[in-house]
Design a protein around this motif. Structure first.
Motif, mmCIF file in Angstrom:
data_model
loop_
_atom_site.group_PDB
_atom_site.id
_atom_site.type_symbol
_atom_site.label_atom_id
_atom_site.label_comp_id
_atom_site.label_asym_id
_atom_site.label_seq_id
_atom_site.Cartn_x
_atom_site.Cartn_y
_atom_site.Cartn_z
ATOM 1 N N GLU A 36 0.515 -1.971 0.351
ATOM 2 C CA GLU A 36 0.329 -0.021 -0.249
ATOM 3 C C GLU A 36 0.856 1.377 -0.613
ATOM 4 O OE1 GLU A 36 -2.547 0.846 3.515
ATOM 5 O OE2 GLU A 36 -0.498 1.428 4.722
ATOM 6 N N PHE A 37 0.316 2.450 -0.418
ATOM 7 C CA PHE A 37 1.093 3.462 0.057
ATOM 8 C C PHE A 37 -0.239 4.952 0.373
ATOM 9 C CE2 PHE A 37 -0.597 4.297 -4.259
ATOM 10 C CZ PHE A 37 -1.807 5.276 -3.823
ATOM 11 N N SER A 38 0.303 5.046 1.060
ATOM 12 C CA SER A 38 -0.184 6.701 1.830
ATOM 13 C C SER A 38 -0.217 7.644 1.313
ATOM 14 C CB SER A 38 -0.344 6.677 3.041
ATOM 15 O OG SER A 38 -0.676 5.513 3.759
ATOM 16 N N ASN A 39 -0.886 8.841 1.394
ATOM 17 C CA ASN A 39 -1.208 10.545 1.008
ATOM 18 C C ASN A 39 -2.276 11.317 1.653
ATOM 19 O OD1 ASN A 39 -3.663 10.291 -0.350
ATOM 20 N ND2 ASN A 39 -2.129 10.043 -2.612
ATOM 21 N N GLY A 40 -1.987 12.037 1.208
ATOM 22 C CA GLY A 40 -3.223 12.985 2.071
ATOM 23 C C GLY A 40 -2.680 13.404 3.966
ATOM 24 N N PRO A 41 -3.701 14.317 4.062
ATOM 25 C CA PRO A 41 -3.018 14.803 5.424
ATOM 26 C C PRO A 41 -2.281 14.215 6.205
ATOM 27 C CG PRO A 41 -5.365 16.053 4.940
ATOM 28 C CD PRO A 41 -5.228 14.182 3.825
ATOM 29 N N ASN A 42 -1.311 13.832 6.757
ATOM 30 C CA ASN A 42 -0.600 13.290 8.106
ATOM 31 C C ASN A 42 -0.538 11.391 6.819
ATOM 32 O OD1 ASN A 42 0.075 14.939 9.980
ATOM 33 N ND2 ASN A 42 -2.037 15.457 10.570
ATOM 34 N N ASN A 43 -0.839 11.304 6.232
ATOM 35 C CA ASN A 43 -0.971 10.225 5.325
ATOM 36 C C ASN A 43 -2.310 9.471 5.645
ATOM 37 O OD1 ASN A 43 0.940 10.688 3.457
ATOM 38 N ND2 ASN A 43 2.409 9.765 5.467
ATOM 39 N N ILE A 44 -3.103 10.074 6.357
ATOM 40 C CA ILE A 44 -4.746 9.265 6.438
ATOM 41 C C ILE A 44 -4.960 8.386 5.745
ATOM 42 C CG2 ILE A 44 -4.773 10.784 8.385
ATOM 43 C CD1 ILE A 44 -6.586 12.122 6.758
#
Length: 402
Positions: A99-107
């Motif tokens: 998986e990968f994360s993004n958005g504010p604080n990687n939420i």
């Protein structure tokens, strides 16, 4: 979009049941991007919120191994499906491999490879993220989870594919290895790739590669819906064109000769038709001057009076259609109360659409793996009568759920 009804399908290799949401919760427990969730959004129109339209839930039991393949919409399909095949307390069988994360604080968590096993019935559900149509030309040694590949849709049967195929799970008192998949649910990632690149030849190549590298014998191709990449009447006509290509591929698919390997069945999930009916209904609810077409017509109804689909919020380059995202008739983004149909003009609210999508997948796979379809698969025959019956079953499933 017919009333869904309520009963068990005849159980052989896959079955489904429809429920009151008070008894079985909406399928949102695996949704990993909060921006795509819609529980707190404006109410559905009364005509869509009836129990048998968009206000029921689904459970599924199967021993099949099913792979969802595609972009973030494909992930939505997969996450909703997984909620229908795991009972409360079985969430640990849902394993995110990449998986990968993004958005504010990687939420926001965007899954790339997921395996869920065993599911109810001892089968397997899986997801493989890809932003293109796979081909020999876009194979890469080590594809990236996040969409930054130099080759659009880069994929690897030895890297990603084998990671899924070698997963083990314990079911029916023994340890099993995935090994191969029975079926793929194919979401063509329009948006990541432009409509001119979605050709008959490229779709067929992808279908055949599913068999070559994953052992797949049945492919469900989901037709394209409206999204915020459709900006002109010409774009909309090209969406309809691609959907007709998908139908043509399925209708004219030739079973491999007895004893030969290959995909045996290509089925169509009329997702574009389903979402179009929702959009027409919501547009009328919002007060647009649209006449309700005869949804029973198999071709052409979505080509007439479509100007309202291009009425967009003035929010950005990728502004969504007002009938797709608003629960009130708005001429400005500050006045739009988001609805429970789509959160952003690209994704869809799986809490309410997901149960129909999952039931549709189960129904379509039942055409092949239950009854006469299963006999045909096991007989190594190309009997035209059984083929006709499966096509009739496919139509019945789409009439009922899509």
């Amino acid at each position: 979009m017919a009333s869904a009804g309520k009963h068990w399908a005849n159980f052989q290799r896959i079955s489904f049941r429809l429920h009151d949401p008070d008894d079985v919760p909406y399928p949102d427990k695996f949704l990993s991007v909060s921006h795509y969730m819609c529980r707190d959004k404006g109410d559905l129109p009364p005509s869509l919120s009836r129990r048998t339209i968009l206000n029921f839930t689904t459970t599924i039991s199967t021993d099949l191994k099913i792979l969802f393949f595609g972009d973030s919409l494909g992930l939505q399909f997969s996450q909703s499906f997984d909620a229908t095949v795991l009972s409360e307390g079985e969430e640990h069988f849902h394993t995110v491999l990449r998986e990968f994360s993004n958005g504010p604080n990687n939420i926001f968590r965007h899954h790339c490879l997921v395996i869920t096993a065993p599911i109810r019935g001892s089968g397997v559900s899986a997801y493989w993220r890809n932003s293109g149509l796979i081909s020999k030309s876009n194979m890469v040694p080590t594809p990236q989870c996040k969409e930054k590949e130099r080759v659009r849709g880069g994929w690897s049967p030895t890297n990603q594919g084998m990671e899924l195929l070698r997963q083990s799970y314990f079911a029916r008192n023994q340890t099993s290895v995935v090994g191969s998949f029975d079926a793929v649910v194919m979401r063509i990632p329009h948006g990541w790739i432009t409509l001119d690149l979605i050709t008959k030849e490229r779709i067929i190549e992808s279908i055949n590669l599913y068999n070559q590298y994953l052992g797949v014998e049945t492919v469900i191709v989901t037709t394209l819906p409206l999204n915020n990449n459709v900006k002109t009447p010409s774009d909309w006509k090209n969406i309809i064109k691609v959907n007709n290509i998908i139908r043509d591929i399925a209708r004219n698919w030739t079973l491999p000769h007895p004893g030969n390997e290959g995909v045996r069945w290509v089925l169509v999930q009329e997702y574009g038709n389903f979402t179009n009916q929702i959009l027409w209904t919501n547009a009328q609810h919002l007060g647009y001057n649209v006449s309700m077409p005869d949804f029973s017509l198999k071709d052409g109804w979505e080509e007439q009076g479509v100007e309202f689909l291009l009425d967009r919020l003035p929010s950005s380059t990728w502004a969504p259609a007002i009938p797709m995202v608003c629960s009130n008739h708005s001429r400005g983004s500050e006045n739009c109360i988001l609805n429970k149909i789509s959160p952003d003009g690209m994704h869809w609210c799986m809490e309410h659409l997901g149960p129909r999508i999952s039931a549709s997948v189960a129904c379509l796979l039942g055409c092949v793996y239950n009854g006469e379809g299963l006999e045909l698969l096991n007989s190594n025959t190309t009997h035209s009568h059984a083929s006709l019956n499966i096509r009739q079953c496919e139509q019945q499933c789409n009439d009922r759920f899509m």
